[in-house]
Design an enzyme around this catalytic site. Structure first.
Site, PDB file in Angstrom:
ATOM      1  N   ASP A 254       0.835  -1.188   0.000  1.00 43.71           N
ATOM      2  CA  ASP A 254       0.000   0.000   0.000  1.00 43.71           C
ATOM      3  C   ASP A 254       0.875   1.244   0.000  1.00 43.71           C
ATOM      4  O   ASP A 254       2.019   1.217  -0.456  1.00 43.71           O
ATOM      5  CB  ASP A 254      -0.940  -0.039   1.213  1.00 43.71           C
TER       6      ASP A 254
ATOM      7  N   HIS B 216      -3.722   5.969   3.241  1.00 45.45           N
ATOM      8  CA  HIS B 216      -4.483   4.794   2.815  1.00 45.45           C
ATOM      9  C   HIS B 216      -3.951   3.509   3.441  1.00 45.45           C
ATOM     10  O   HIS B 216      -4.714   2.683   3.959  1.00 45.45           O
ATOM     11  CB  HIS B 216      -4.463   4.704   1.289  1.00 45.45           C
TER      12      HIS B 216
ATOM     13  N   SER C 236     -11.592  -0.802  -0.348  1.00 45.06           N
ATOM     14  CA  SER C 236     -10.246  -0.828   0.229  1.00 45.06           C
ATOM     15  C   SER C 236     -10.275  -1.173   1.703  1.00 45.06           C
ATOM     16  O   SER C 236      -9.316  -1.748   2.236  1.00 45.06           O
ATOM     17  CB  SER C 236      -9.566   0.533   0.071  1.00 45.06           C
TER      18      SER C 236
END
Length: 686
Positions: A164, A201, A379
């Site tokens: 990520d 994220h 996600s």
């Protein structure tokens, strides 16, 4: 230097991929272009099937490395001698990432052993969608994670990873859970020497996997697990294909030493190709196949391109991938969640998990109100599944990835239209049911050295791809099964005239690694029995002859006499009685019993003697079924063994445990072994 992104078309062997060919037309001969060169040699990973994960992973890494070294040697020399830059070996796909002059591309494509020259494209990091505050832990409750925590499993002993934007190491819910050391962080872009995240994220996905309750409520599904990470997206939010390949490669072997087993057990992947056609882009399929072969579980976000059908994304839509869609607190599919069918074939997604207004860790540690973020997207559904996988692996450490996925799919709460569909997949993951699925016993039949084992748990033969066919036997041998090594997985065994052959390695084949012993020699007509007599978690052996039981209590495979081993009379005077064993009361230790003419006599208190009812148990189950063979197992995964009978390929199982046949669906009648004349039933946790 030209950077290519966007669509990726398949390349024909020995050719230049069409997108690269188009780009070359705009370049001068000396202009640099980043490419990935794929070679023809491959490793058949299916032949590496060692039961021990560390052994399997070591062999896979070694085989991939050695194959790449041999096939790439001449090409690497050629590249070093021809004005190329930044040569990186991608042994996981037998490829090389390199920046070359445009004029050299065609020559490379024609080089012996080259399959294709591909553009080194770019994938952009997903954009987080932030939402309003939600009820704390609603997502944890929705998948019943606390029920597994209450059993003592929080992910301990399990390592999870993400690919990520990085991870904020300073967050109080994550800092103490990092594995640490030189093999727990990888930034192939070379921007950060220690875990970091400028986007947020990756920190958010990791928080949902393993975060604790520093903020007053739990944010992570598996707070007892440890984490490692690979930062594929640079600080600008871009990841080249070659960097992603390097990330997958690092996850297989973080410290670069195949002899050490430092790979993660679970990997979360919350990104995908931004493909407007929603096709099947196989760029990373070999990487996914390699990790799956190494028994590394993978959870993929399904994508945020819904609500239209056929909006699957790669790599989540590969056959080997496990795709996760998103639902809200009302268990309704999110409008943005991508739908199936998969462009690579099949139902899509596999399951759904919470993905709307989920609380997780944020970037701004120490700033009031900014330590946490409320996020939405598939996600954030995917790390719920990754965390669920970690919980289940902490309960059953030797669990095969295919069984892990089967447990989540078969136990999921069905939503939407009846059965699997292309919005909810198999439904919302439900961890209590998944745990029971893994803990329940499964059936098999044995004939002429062949075992037909029901691994999927649906009590029907689905062929070798889904179920298992083992070649483990010889003439006149009787099949036995047990968890000989205490790793939570049932294995095979054979008994013949007092001699035992046990598959302690779990290979499912007769080989030099099997354990042999003698227990029962000289006892004419003795029948083999197995059980965890002392409640230690390891199955031991024994024999039953003419109403007398001889049990190997200390587990050394030899008869040492009483009181070291156990000798009990239970079944004396019952002509033709057949021994049966099980944990009748769910206390953790196996007890004995006999079956005669449709009647069961079970030693409920475990003293080895018949004390009459209600102290012990007497049940009629199988009366009137001539030639029925008694079978016992934990059919529902509740922790207690129940009874059943097998006759002519049909299993009659007492699912509710009341000792009486109540017909389906209260009890179970299944055909497994029909047509295999003379097959012997076997039960185990395959």
């Amino acid at each position: 230097m030209l950077i290519l992104s966007g669509m990726k078309d398949p390349a024909v062997a020995g050719t230049v991929a069409p997108p690269l060919r188009t780009a070359l037309a705009t370049l001068g001969p000396d202009d640099d272009v980043p490419v990935i060169i794929k070679l023809t040699g491959t490793v058949n990973l299916e032949t590496i099937n060692d039961r021990e994960k560390s052994v399997r992973r070591s062999k896979i890494v070694t085989s991939l490395r050695e194959s790449a070294a041999v096939s790439q040697k001449q090409l690497a020399t050629f590249l070093r001698n021809n004005r190329t830059k930044k040569i990186r070996q991608l042994w996981i796909i037998n490829g090389l990432a390199v920046t070359v002059p445009a004029s050299l591309v065609d020559e490379i494509a024609q080089f012996p052993g080259v399959a294709a020259v591909m553009p080194d494209g770019v994938t952009h990091a997903p954009v987080t969608s932030y939402g309003a505050a939600a009820e704390p832990e609603w997502n944890i409750a929705a998948i019943h994670a606390r029920n597994i925590w209450n059993l003592g499993y929080t992910g301990q002993g399990v390592v999870v990873a993400n690919m990520d934007s990085g991870v904020n190491l300073d967050h109080p819910d994550l800092q103490g859970r990092w594995r640490g050391g030189t093999n727990s962080w990888f930034d192939p872009n070379g921007e950060h020497a220690v875990p970091a995240d400028v986007d947020g994220h990756g920190t958010q996905t990791m928080g949902i996997m393993v975060g604790g309750d520093a903020g007053g409520s739990f944010i992570g599904v598996a707070p007892g697990a440890r984490w490692i990470a690979v930062k594929i997206f640079n600080d600008a939010g871009d990841a080249s294909d070659s960097v992603i390949h390097e990330g997958f490669q690092w996850l297989l072997d973080p410290d670069g030493d195949p002899a050490t087993n430092d790979a993660p057990d679970v990997v979360n992947i919350s990104w995908g190709f931004k493909d407007p056609t929603h096709g099947c882009i196989t760029e990373f399929q070999p990487d996914v196949q390699a990790l799956k072969a190494a028994q590394i579980a993978l959870s993929f976000s399904a994508g945020n391109d819904g609500p239209n059908p056929a909006t699957s994304l790669s790599p989540a839509n590969y056959a080997e991938s496990f795709a996760v869609g998103a639902v809200d607190a009302a268990h309704t599919i999110a409008g943005f969640s991508s739908r199936g069918p998969s462009a690579c074939g099949g139902i899509y997604p596999n399951v759904v998990a919470p993905g709307v207004n989920v609380l997780s860790s944020g970037l701004n540690t120490g700033i009031p109100g900014a330590e946490y973020a409320v996020v939405s997207g598939t996600s954030f559904a995917a790390p719920h599944v990754a965390g669920a996988m970690a919980l289940l692996l902490s309960a059953v450490p030797s669990l095969d990835v295919s069984m892990l996925e089967a447990a989540l799919m078969n136990s999921a709460t069905d939503l939407g239209s009846g059965g699997p569909d292309n919005a909810y997949g198999n439904g919302l993951i439900e961890l209590s049911g998944a745990y029971r699925f893994l803990k329940k016993d499964r059936v098999a039949v044995y004939r002429n050295g062949l075992w037909y084992a029901d691994r999927s748990g649906n009590v029907q033969w689905d062929g070798e791809v889904i179920d298992s066919l083992y070649r483990f036997g010889f003439a006149d041998a009787l099949p036995v099964s047990g968890d000989w090594t205490g790793d939570g997985v049932g294995k095979l065994g054979l008994y013949h005239n007092g001699a035992w052959t046990l598959d302690t390695t779990g290979s499912g084949t007769l080989n030099a690694g099997n354990t042999t012993c003698s227990f029962g020699v000289g006892l004419k007509g003795a029948a083999p029995v197995t059980g965890d007599w002392k409640g230690t978690g390891t199955t031991k052996i024994g024999v039953y002859a003419d109403g007398t039981w001889y049990l190997d209590l200390n587990g050394n495979g030899a008869w040492d006499g009483t009181p070291t081993d156990g000798r009990y009379s239970f079944g004396v005077g019952l002509a033709g009685a057949i021994p049966a064993t099980g944990d009748w009361t769910g206390t953790g230790s196996t007890k004995i019993g006999v079956y005669a003419d449709g009647t069961w006599y079970l030693d409920l208190n475990g003293n080895g003697a018949w004390d009459g009812t209600p102290t012990d148990g007497r049940y009629s189950f199988g009366a009137g079924l001539a030639g029925a063979i008694p079978v016992t197992g934990d059919w529902t995964g509740t922790g207690s063994t129940k009874i059943g009978v097998y006759t002519d390929g049909t299993w009659y199982l007492d699912l509710n445990g009341n000792g009486a046949w109540d017909a389906t669906p209260t009890d179970g009648a299944h055909t497994f072994g029909s047509g295999l004349s003379g097959a012997v039933p076997v039960v185990g946790r395959w």
